[in-house]
Design a protein around this motif. Structure first.
Motif, mmCIF file in Angstrom:
data_model
loop_
_atom_site.group_PDB
_atom_site.id
_atom_site.type_symbol
_atom_site.label_atom_id
_atom_site.label_comp_id
_atom_site.label_asym_id
_atom_site.label_seq_id
_atom_site.Cartn_x
_atom_site.Cartn_y
_atom_site.Cartn_z
ATOM 1 N N PRO A 1 -7.922 -0.464 -4.524
ATOM 2 C CA PRO A 1 -8.434 -0.958 -3.232
ATOM 3 C C PRO A 1 -9.390 -2.143 -3.376
ATOM 4 O O PRO A 1 -9.502 -2.971 -2.481
ATOM 5 N N LEU B 1 -7.996 0.217 3.759
ATOM 6 C CA LEU B 1 -8.311 0.538 2.357
ATOM 7 C C LEU B 1 -9.630 -0.087 1.950
ATOM 8 O O LEU B 1 -10.446 0.517 1.257
ATOM 9 N N ARG B 2 -9.824 -1.312 2.396
ATOM 10 C CA ARG B 2 -11.084 -1.991 2.052
ATOM 11 C C ARG B 2 -12.275 -1.267 2.659
ATOM 12 O O ARG B 2 -13.288 -1.042 1.995
ATOM 13 N N ALA C 1 0.856 -1.179 0.000
ATOM 14 C CA ALA C 1 0.000 0.000 0.000
ATOM 15 C C ALA C 1 0.895 1.233 0.000
ATOM 16 O O ALA C 1 1.393 1.650 1.049
ATOM 17 N N LEU D 1 -2.339 -1.548 -3.364
ATOM 18 C CA LEU D 1 -3.763 -1.477 -3.029
ATOM 19 C C LEU D 1 -4.253 -0.035 -2.886
ATOM 20 O O LEU D 1 -5.448 0.223 -2.909
ATOM 21 N N LYS D 2 -3.357 0.880 -2.697
ATOM 22 C CA LYS D 2 -3.768 2.277 -2.663
ATOM 23 C C LYS D 2 -4.382 2.656 -4.000
ATOM 24 O O LYS D 2 -5.314 3.468 -4.065
ATOM 25 N N ALA E 1 -12.883 2.023 0.909
ATOM 26 C CA ALA E 1 -13.521 1.852 -0.403
ATOM 27 C C ALA E 1 -14.999 1.526 -0.242
ATOM 28 O O ALA E 1 -15.864 2.077 -0.938
#
Lengths: 92, 562
Positions: free
Chosen positions: A48, B117-118, A12, A44-45, B121
């Motif tokens: 996501p 992050l999940r 990330a 993942l940034k 989102a």
């Protein structure tokens, strides 16, 4: 040992842990698995959604996609011996 | 619902809970809901989320670490929340975070950025305002480095707070601590403890607000229910004595009893205790109240802990009270449960919720003594106090029957007499080889009432009180009363005969006297007449004598000079 290892590393951004993981993984693969691996690094940034798809919780996570079964290693991969054991290189 | 200044609240939609917390959970902050397995944490969280999405335009994200989203949807489907619809309309989203320790190895440093992050989102995807983390402690079994995990969880809570998410975090109860992993250390705003206890083989669910920063809240344990209508809390202890008082009277259904209470019946909203030994007619009197209320076009509710609805209907038909028709028209709701079926708190919760839903103007609880078996005395009293308070606060008349074991006992198991506005004591006394029912108005606050013990009887037209009958040796009932009545009738007849004879005698004497009087009067009149005649004769004689004398003188003078 016919099949190449297919590895995906989830990071990330450019955090120290992520950078360390990328560096460590490359070193391990080049040293012990030359020519028998495939590495994909996913940030993942930027994506996501892929975290859910691959069910990633921790960063960095290394996923052994092939050979099955899937195995996951989390952490910056600072211990190459352990990484190799968990990837089960040489034992299969 | 009043809002405390300073803190915004997010209503949970959980019946009772929002009242208890003056508005709900702290908005934009995390709340920890902890408790043992199966105590309703997930349901609490789901209700909070669904309510927000459906009623407050606050979409919700359900982050599950344990159950699959499909299982969760299925679990709450029975509650009729329409969760699948909310999911389809993107008002609620699931994020299933599955961590399988068996396929995971840890080598070196890591963090949980991917989880952030999940969540980020998913929150952005539906514009979530509410988040549920159920149960984040599962992560502790998946990751072996608790130091990292703790730091990350703390960071997660801060992050959710920064994003203004109203969050419910569920946590499993640990030994001696609220949660196994000490999550309460990270949640400083609001901590709610759910409890599920079994006492005397009966389980009770209770809720307690351990901490709620910036809000005054009740600190008691509140019973809560999970049933087909979801999760509901009963903040019943919060009720005070500031209920409205009614002047209006309501009929007892027994005209003779109404007459004993000057003004006709009890005040609306009063609590009336009917106590008596077995078979003294408590339930029948209750049914009579119900019948009168329904006949007046109001609704009544009958909680029976002894009889089923159909049994009650059949039994009451024999005394001319047709409860079946009221059940059919919806004016009467009969709820029957075995006392041991629930715990006391659960009974209370069920009673209060049924009343709140049905909104009757009369509630009969038959009998309250049944609770003696499922709790200790102080608990029973506390529970009944809550029921009484609740009824009074809502202007509902309450009738409580109490089975006494001693004839004419002027005390109740729960020490309830002081709570009651009216007390009807039913006696079933044995005398001369038979039992007779008697009724006495022991107490009727604010109503002038008769002090008589009245015999009451059932027949096919209902309940009747017989006029008070006081014999020479006290009040009489039953056949003793009838015998006494007959004896008195006989006595009266004999008296009448004797008097008649005497009257005849006197009349005769009177007639005789009157006849004698007539005779004497006739004699008197005769004597008077004779006397008159005598006088007349006398005067005539004297005249004649004078005349004769004159004539003689005249004749002498003619013969010679004197």
């Amino acid at each position: 040992m016919d099949e190449p290892l297919k590895l995906t590393l989830f990071v990330a951004g450019q955090t120290p842990k992520s950078l360390a993981a990328i560096r460590n993984l490359k070193t391990i693969c080049e040293t012990h698995l030359a020519g028998k691996y495939l590495i994909e690094v996913i940030d993942l940034k930027e994506h996501p959604r892929l975290a859910r798809e691959h069910n990633i919780v921790a960063i960095p996570t290394l996923v052994r996609q092939l050979p099955v079964p899937i195995r996951k290693i989390i952490g910056d991969l600072s211990d190459s011996e352990k990484v190799l054991i968990h990837l089960k290189v040489g034992s299969e | 619902m009043t809002r405390a200044a300073g803190i915004d609240k997010s209503p949970t939609g959980i019946e009772g809970f929002d009242e208890l917390t003056l508005g709900g959970l702290p908005a934009g902050r995390p709340t920890l809901v902890c408790g043992t397995a199966g105590c309703g944490k997930t349901l609490f969280a789901s209700t909070f989320l669904i309510h927000g999405a459906r009623d407050h335009d606050e979409p919700g994200l359900f982050v599950t670490f344990e159950e699959r989203p499909s299982d969760l949807v299925a679990n709450v489907a029975s509650l009729g929340f329409g969760l699948d619809d909310l999911v389809a309309r993107q008002r609620i989203a699931f994020e299933y975070v599955q961590v399988d320790p068996s396929e995971l190895a840890e080598i070196g440093e890591y963090d949980l950025e991917a989880l952030f992050l999940r969540l980020g989102a998913a929150i952005d995807e539906i514009g979530a305002k509410r988040v549920v983390l159920d149960t984040i402690e599962s992560l502790f079994s998946a990751f072996s480095n608790p130091a990292i995990l703790r730091a990350e969880i703390r960071r997660l809570f801060d992050w959710l707070k920064d994003r203004g998410m109203t969050t419910v975090i569920t946590g499993e109860r640990g030994d001696g601590a609220l949660t196994r992993q000490g999550l309460e250390e990270y949640v400083s705003d609001c901590v709610i403890l759910l409890d599920h206890r079994v006492q005397n083989q009966v389980s009770t669910r209770r809720l307690r607000i351990v901490k709620y920063r910036g809000t005054s809240h009740g600190t008691n344990e509140y019973p809560f229910l999970i049933d087909e209508d979801g999760f509901s809390v009963l903040p019943v202890s919060a009720l005070g004595l500031d209920h409205v008082v009614h002047e209006e009277r309501i009929s007892t259904g027994v005209p003779d009893l109404d007459a004993m209470l000057s003004g006709g019946g009890f005040h609306r909203g009063s609590s009336i205790l009917v106590s008596g030994v077995a078979g003294s007619g408590k339930s029948s009197l209750g049914a009579s109240f119900v019948n009168a209320t329904c006949a007046a076009g109001e609704r009544a509710m009958y909680f029976s802990f002894e009889e089923s609805a159909s049994q009650m209907v059949r039994n009451m038909r024999s005394i001319g009270i047709d409860l079946g028709r009221w059940i059919d028209t919806g004016a009467l709701r009969h709820v029957s449960n075995r006392p041991t079926f629930y715990s006391l708190e659960m009974h209370l919760a069920v009673i209060l919720r049924e009343i709140a839903t049905f909104r009757p103007s009369l509630v009969v609880i038959d009998p309250i003594s049944a609770f003696g078996t499922s709790g200790d005395l102080t608990e029973v009293q506390a529970m009944l106090l809550r029921v009484v308070d609740f009824l009074k606060a809502n202007g509902i008349t309450g009738l409580f029957t109490h089975l006494s074991h001693v004839q004419g006992q002027i005390a109740t198991d729960g020490g309830l007499s002081s709570l009651m506005d009216g007390w009807i004591l039913l006696l079933n006394r044995e005398a001369n080889g038979e039992f007779n029912r008697e009724l006495y108005l022991l107490k009727a606050r604010g109503i002038r009432h008769s002090n008589q013990v009245r015999e009451f009887v059932f027949d096919e037209s209902g309940i009747h009180l017989l006029p008070p009958f006081l014999g020479e040796a006290g009040a009489l009932t039953g056949s003793a009363r009838r015998a006494e009545e007959a004896r008195l009738r006989r006595e009266a007849a004999r008296h009448r005969a004797v008097a008649e004879t005497m009257r005849q005698d006197l009349l005769q004497k009177q007639a005789q006297a009157r006849a004698q009087l007539d005779l004497l009067q006739a004699e008197l009149a005769g004597a008077a007449a004779a006397l008159e005649r005598l006088d007349a004769d006398e005067s005539l004689n004297r005249q004649q004598a004078d005349e004769d004398l004159r004539i003689m003188r005249e004749s002498r003078a003619g013969q010679g000079a004197d």
